[in-house]
Design a protein around this motif. Structure first.
Motif, mmCIF file in Angstrom:
data_model
loop_
_atom_site.group_PDB
_atom_site.id
_atom_site.type_symbol
_atom_site.label_atom_id
_atom_site.label_comp_id
_atom_site.label_asym_id
_atom_site.label_seq_id
_atom_site.Cartn_x
_atom_site.Cartn_y
_atom_site.Cartn_z
ATOM 1 N N VAL A 1 74.560 32.851 8.627
ATOM 2 C CA VAL A 1 74.311 32.383 9.991
ATOM 3 C C VAL A 1 75.632 31.922 10.605
ATOM 4 O O VAL A 1 76.303 31.033 10.058
ATOM 5 N N TYR A 2 76.011 32.555 11.731
ATOM 6 C CA TYR A 2 77.213 32.167 12.454
ATOM 7 C C TYR A 2 76.808 31.365 13.699
ATOM 8 O O TYR A 2 75.961 31.820 14.481
ATOM 9 N N ASN A 3 77.385 30.207 13.882
ATOM 10 C CA ASN A 3 77.240 29.458 15.119
ATOM 11 C C ASN A 3 78.305 29.977 16.079
ATOM 12 O O ASN A 3 79.495 29.706 15.921
ATOM 13 N N THR A 4 77.916 30.736 17.095
ATOM 14 C CA THR A 4 78.884 31.471 17.916
ATOM 15 C C THR A 4 79.816 30.546 18.680
ATOM 16 O O THR A 4 80.979 30.892 18.917
ATOM 17 N N ASP A 5 79.350 29.357 19.073
ATOM 18 C CA ASP A 5 80.218 28.452 19.836
ATOM 19 C C ASP A 5 81.443 28.023 19.043
ATOM 20 O O ASP A 5 82.447 27.601 19.636
ATOM 21 N N SER A 6 81.384 28.138 17.729
ATOM 22 C CA SER A 6 82.523 27.740 16.898
ATOM 23 C C SER A 6 83.623 28.786 16.869
ATOM 24 O O SER A 6 84.720 28.514 16.371
ATOM 25 N N PHE A 7 83.359 29.979 17.389
ATOM 26 C CA PHE A 7 84.329 31.067 17.291
ATOM 27 C C PHE A 7 84.805 31.582 18.650
ATOM 28 O O PHE A 7 85.830 32.241 18.736
ATOM 29 N N VAL A 8 84.051 31.338 19.697
ATOM 30 C CA VAL A 8 84.391 31.928 20.989
ATOM 31 C C VAL A 8 85.364 31.028 21.738
ATOM 32 O O VAL A 8 85.490 29.835 21.464
ATOM 33 N N SER A 9 86.055 31.627 22.717
ATOM 34 C CA SER A 9 87.016 30.894 23.535
ATOM 35 C C SER A 9 86.590 30.793 24.988
ATOM 36 O O SER A 9 87.281 30.188 25.795
ATOM 37 N N GLY A 10 85.461 31.422 25.341
ATOM 38 C CA GLY A 10 84.990 31.393 26.718
ATOM 39 C C GLY A 10 85.358 32.611 27.524
ATOM 40 O O GLY A 10 84.914 32.776 28.663
ATOM 41 N N THR A 11 86.169 33.505 26.948
ATOM 42 C CA THR A 11 86.566 34.722 27.662
ATOM 43 C C THR A 11 85.659 35.900 27.332
ATOM 44 O O THR A 11 85.844 36.984 27.885
ATOM 45 N N GLU A 12 84.691 35.697 26.428
ATOM 46 C CA GLU A 12 83.821 36.791 26.003
ATOM 47 C C GLU A 12 82.784 37.085 27.083
ATOM 48 O O GLU A 12 82.268 36.174 27.737
ATOM 49 N N ARG A 13 82.468 38.368 27.242
ATOM 50 C CA ARG A 13 81.502 38.774 28.249
ATOM 51 C C ARG A 13 80.245 39.398 27.644
ATOM 52 O O ARG A 13 79.169 39.293 28.198
ATOM 53 N N LYS A 14 80.379 40.094 26.507
ATOM 54 C CA LYS A 14 79.259 40.791 25.901
ATOM 55 C C LYS A 14 79.148 40.435 24.420
ATOM 56 O O LYS A 14 80.058 39.823 23.842
ATOM 57 N N LEU A 15 78.047 40.836 23.810
ATOM 58 C CA LEU A 15 77.834 40.587 22.387
ATOM 59 C C LEU A 15 78.989 41.125 21.553
ATOM 60 O O LEU A 15 79.425 40.475 20.596
ATOM 61 N N ALA A 16 79.507 42.309 21.907
ATOM 62 C CA ALA A 16 80.607 42.907 21.139
ATOM 63 C C ALA A 16 81.826 42.003 21.118
ATOM 64 O O ALA A 16 82.520 41.891 20.094
ATOM 65 N N ASP A 17 82.126 41.333 22.232
ATOM 66 C CA ASP A 17 83.278 40.439 22.291
ATOM 67 C C ASP A 17 83.110 39.277 21.328
ATOM 68 O O ASP A 17 84.080 38.808 20.720
ATOM 69 N N VAL A 18 81.882 38.779 21.180
ATOM 70 C CA VAL A 18 81.612 37.670 20.262
ATOM 71 C C VAL A 18 81.689 38.142 18.819
ATOM 72 O O VAL A 18 82.294 37.484 17.961
ATOM 73 N N LEU A 19 81.082 39.288 18.527
ATOM 74 C CA LEU A 19 81.053 39.787 17.152
ATOM 75 C C LEU A 19 82.452 40.021 16.601
ATOM 76 O O LEU A 19 82.706 39.821 15.406
ATOM 77 N N GLU A 20 83.374 40.461 17.467
ATOM 78 C CA GLU A 20 84.743 40.719 17.014
ATOM 79 C C GLU A 20 85.446 39.446 16.564
ATOM 80 O O GLU A 20 86.451 39.510 15.850
ATOM 81 N N LYS A 21 84.934 38.286 16.980
ATOM 82 C CA LYS A 21 85.546 37.012 16.579
ATOM 83 C C LYS A 21 84.997 36.498 15.248
ATOM 84 O O LYS A 21 85.529 35.532 14.702
ATOM 85 N N LEU A 22 83.927 37.095 14.728
ATOM 86 C CA LEU A 22 83.257 36.568 13.549
ATOM 87 C C LEU A 22 83.811 37.193 12.272
ATOM 88 O O LEU A 22 83.968 38.418 12.194
ATOM 89 N N PRO A 23 84.123 36.395 11.255
ATOM 90 C CA PRO A 23 84.638 36.944 9.988
ATOM 91 C C PRO A 23 83.635 37.896 9.345
ATOM 92 O O PRO A 23 82.445 37.604 9.270
#
Length: 892
Positions: free
Chosen positions: A127-149
């Motif tokens: 389980v990834y908590n997305t707020d811990s990895f994003v910077s606020g510049t993400e627009r779509k799910l793909a942008d968030v997933l690229e930040k996750l290990p």
């Protein structure tokens, strides 16, 4: 260029890691037993920000990189234990801090603590908590997933987890366009996400989770933020630019416990292809078969986009897209779920390509200048019902319909020993209807039954037309030469009825073993006809009645099989050997006679899994597969492939035998957020299908034969990822080696090709600072065919940058630079693609305004190379020019 790039990487990493102190230690219980996958977070007391987090390894070790001279609260949690909070004051030197946790009887309150940390592991679920990895510049799910290990997203939007392709994406437990991760990654808005759940070893049928091999099954479940549930949300985007550029992209989502619906639309002419022909043909519809796996037979009757080309990398001279899709899920009761989707896509693509084809056997060189106008209408409809009145019974039914209408006009100027201007028309309206019914029943914990059946009906009607100024194929077709040009036409029709069914029985013989018996069949009936005719200048037709220019074929294929497998677990090893006994009957009727082949065959397979740790394993697969061709390669009459190639089937073809081996290694360490994956595959083909080609100049007549010249292919790939605080490092490498034989002008021809691809990148994900990713890709294509060989090199440095400034502005830049050369030094092409956008949105506003620019360098074309047994090909194709679009987005 490379030295500058290396210096930037060194400076980037050095500055990112500066002024840090390392805190390490061991988390254990009161008996000093180390606790694996315990969560450790450091909260900065000055701003209450989560500065770092860690997860313990199997030795209980953790490691955090923190700021020097700062005050922290160290929070440590583990399911079933009382959380600990420890004050920590960092100095300028590293610190060792061990933590002891104490058990507690009631752990319900801990659930909230677990979900607040960046990453948690619960069995096979990450389980990834997305707020811990994003910077606020993400627009779509793909942008968030690229930040996750451990998660990768390709340029096409395909999601991979731990090196495995994700084929099922769910939102709040409901399927999101079952079978295609791209629609999710490119459309779900980033600001709606709360958590990403990675479901490893995923099985759609819980009853079979312990008796089947699900190591390659990975699904994603998207958890929405509070306020994004039980009501509508979405966004509407519109934009326009010079040269009549436009985009309209409304999206609407609704989720509740019993009902969900997703509506996606996209209209644009700026090159954003929402759903391509490749997506259409590859749309799988999810996992489908819970007991799927090798059954020792390879027999494909699936449709293909015959004669219709596709754009490369969603880039072409011109692209116009119209796309609409709706997906729903409804629960009439707790035991019954209904779901389905409908997809419509229209793409109009213009392509312009200049190419050089060097024919190996004849030594002929052909220069071509090709313009293509392609229009495709694609439709997909699916309805699915799943009924499970209790944990012992589950019944699934699914029906899917594929509809398409595609047309393509191609104008080619061919210059070789003769100059010929050629017009080609391709058109097709294939239809496929597939129905699946699956029934799973658990008699008791020791005896489980699974029935899976699929029926497919399809018809294809490709039409081909070529208008040539020169007569092709040296009189192979008795064309009327007293015409202004040669107007050649070909009609085809293929109808397929296919039934696949199998019954599996699982006998659970112990806590760590089971026996699987399989009884199954494949029954296929196909008919195929084709005819070639010439249209004269005055509009009348000449129909050729020669047997070799017409086809009327009936082909029946039967496979009855019985399988046995025994699975057992011994320590860290899982063994699953087995075999299938097949009885095959294949018969084709044409030209007034029947050719029938019968064969009984035993094919073994073996699966071994070595589970080194919870998130580290080695898997080995070996199987033998009997490969059969379908009706298209058996029809004895000539079929046009394109303007300079015709194909004649071989009704006497027999089956081929494939030996396949694969070895996979996977390691994902939560301790240091390190992900390593490697895959190796080897295949050897015996009595393989070979292309026998007669070639004169640039004209080819092909057929297929069985040959005792064995083919071998080897491929390997690997990736390494590691996250250092807010810095993510990625490297990838792949290698593909093939050694194949074909027959050219009645002589065996050995062809070898070696393709190597490497990439590396380093990127940041800071919350309140600009983020930068620097990377480089390098590809080597080495081709060798007898005395002729060539090598091509592609060097691609790339940069991605995003930054927020003045609170409300967002600036994004994406640049790729290409250096394309060959070994001989005859090619040296350099070009780059630069995309950028600037957007403005107040934090409390639903309106966003942006300006987006694509291909700012105004690069005109791209280069590529390819190779087969007949010729080397280098090509250059035109891409869309620079354009700027003004966009407005409103969040619903």
């Amino acid at each position: 260029m490379n030295k500058i790039f290396q210096a930037l990487v060194l400076l980037f990493v050095t500055s990112a890691m500066a002024q840090k102190v390392t805190v390490t230690g061991i988390v254990s219980d009161s008996l000093k037993n180390p606790l694996d996958v315990a969560n450790v977070v450091a909260v900065n007391q000055e701003n209450q920000a989560l500065d770092a987090f860690g997860i313990t390894n199997d030795k209980g070790e953790y490691k955090l990189n923190l700021k020097t001279n700062a005050s922290y609260i160290l929070k440590v949690s583990y399911l079933g234990f009382k959380p600990a909070e420890i004050p920590l004051q960092t100095k300028e030197s590293d610190k060792v801090l061990d933590v002891v946790l104490h058990e507690q009887a009631e752990s319900l309150d801990e659930v909230e603590v677990v979900y607040e940390i960046p990453i948690s592991i619960q069995g096979d679920t990450i389980v990834y908590n997305t707020d811990s990895f994003v910077s606020g510049t993400e627009r779509k799910l793909a942008d968030v997933l690229e930040k996750l290990p451990g998660i990768e997203v390709s340029d096409e939007g395909e999601i991979q987890v731990e090196g495995k392709t994700v084929t099922k994406v769910m939102v709040e437990g409901e399927e999101f366009f079952d079978g295609d991760s791209k629609l999710a990654s490119k459309n779900i808005p980033a600001n709606a996400l709360s958590k990403i759940e990675v479901l490893r070893n995923y099985s759609e049928v819980s009853q079979l989770g312990g008796v089947t091999n699900n190591q390659d099954n990975v699904a994603l479940n998207i958890k929405l933020k509070e306020g994004k549930k039980k009501f509508w949300f979405g966004e509407v985007t519109g934009g326009f630019g010079l040269d009549e550029r436009y985009i309209a992209h409304p999206k609407l989502f609704y989720y509740s416990p019993d009902f969900s619906v997703n509506i996606l639309t996209d209209l644009n002419n700026i090159g954003e292809v929402a759903f391509s022909s490749r997506d259409y043909w590859n749309f799988t519809g999810g996992f489908r078969s819970a007991t799927r796996g090798t059954v020792g037979t390879s027999f494909s009757t699936s449709s293909s986009s015959q004669g219709i080309s596709t754009a490369q990398n969603n880039r072409a001279k011109s692209l116009e897209t119209k796309f609409g899709a709706i997906n729903f899920s409804y629960k009439p009761s707790e035991s019954w779920r209904l779901s389905g989707y409908g997809i419509y896509s229209y793409n109009n693509t213009l392509m312009q390509t200049t190419a050089t084809n060097t024919y190996i056997s004849s030594g002929e060189t052909e220069l071509t200048d090709t313009n293509t106008d392609q229009a495709s209408k694609l439709g997909l409809l699916q309805f699915k019902s799943s009924y499970s009145p209790n944990e012992r019974l589950q019944w699934d039914y699914q029906i899917q319909t594929r509809l398409s209408e595609e047309e393509q006009y191609t104008n080619t100027l061919s210059v070789s020993d003769v100059t010929d201007e050629i017009g080609q028309n391709n058109a097709q309206k294939p239809t496929t209807v597939t129905q699946n019914t699956n029934l799973y029943y658990t008699l008791n914990p020791e005896h489980i039954f699974a029935f899976e059946g699929q029926y497919e009906y399809s018809d294809e009607d490709p039409f081909y037309n070529a208008i040539r100024s020169e007569q092709p194929f040296g009189g192979l077709i008795p064309l009327d030469s007293d015409q202004s040009n040669y107007n050649i036409n070909q009609k085809q029709y293929t109808q397929t009825n296919r039934l696949d069914a199998k019954l599996d029985y699982f006998w659970v013989t112990g806590a760590k073993s089971n026996i699987n018996l399989t009884l199954g069949t494949t029954q296929s009936s196909q008919r195929f006809n084709s005819s070639i005719f010439q249209v004269l200048d005055e509009g009348s037709e000449i129909t050729f009645n020669d047997d070799e220019l017409n086809n009327n074929v009936q082909f029946n294929f039967s496979d009855m099989y019985l399988g046995f497998h025994y699975k057992w677990i011994m320590g860290k090893f899982t063994f699953n050997p087995g075999f299938h006994v097949h009885n095959y009957v294949a018969a084709n009727t044409q030209l007034g006679s029947k050719v029938k082949n019968e064969l009984t065959n035993i094919v073994p397979d073996l699966f071994i899994n070595f589970q080194i740790k919870q998130s580290e394993s080695i898997r080995f697969n070996y199987n033998i597969t009997r490969n059969f061709t379908d009706i298209n390669n058996l029809a004895a009459g000539y079929i046009f492939n394109n303007y300079n190639s015709v194909y004649q089937g071989n009704r006497d073809l027999e089956s081929a035998l494939y030996h396949n081996l694969s070895l996979n290694f996977f390691s994902f360490s939560m301790f240091n957020l390190q992900n390593i994956f490697a895959r190796f595959n080897y295949s050897k083909r015996i009595d393989a299908f070979k292309v026998n080609t007669s070639i004169e100049g640039i004209n080819q007549v092909r057929t297929t034969i069985n040959s005792n010249l064995d083919d071998e292919t080897f491929s390997g790939s690997g990736s390494f990822q590691r996250t250092f605080g807010r810095i993510k490092v990625k490297t990838n490498a792949s290698l593909s080696l093939s050694n194949t034989f074909n027959i050219v002008n009645n002589a065996p021809q050995n062809s070898k090709s070696l393709t190597q691809s490497y990439s590396a990148s380093v990127g940041s994900s800071f919350t309140n600072a600009p983020n930068l990713e620097l990377g480089i890709g390098y590809t080597i294509n080495d081709y060798d065919n007898g005395n002729t060989s060539t090598t091509y090199y592609t060097n691609r440095p790339f940069v991605k940058f995003d930054a927020t400034f003045l609170k409300n502005f967002l600036f994004l830049v994406d640049y790729d630079h290409y250096i394309y050369t060959d070994k001989e030094g005859t090619i040296d092409n350099r070009y780059g693609f630069l995309d950028a956008s600037l957007s403005y949105q107040k934090s409390d506003s639903k309106w966003e305004y942006s300006i987006e620019a694509t291909n700012l360098t105004n690069n005109a074309s791209l280069d590529q190379n390819s190779y087969d047994d007949l010729y080397f090909r280098t090509s250059n194709y035109i891409v869309q020019p620079r354009y700027v679009v003004l966009k407005v987005k409103y969040e619903l």
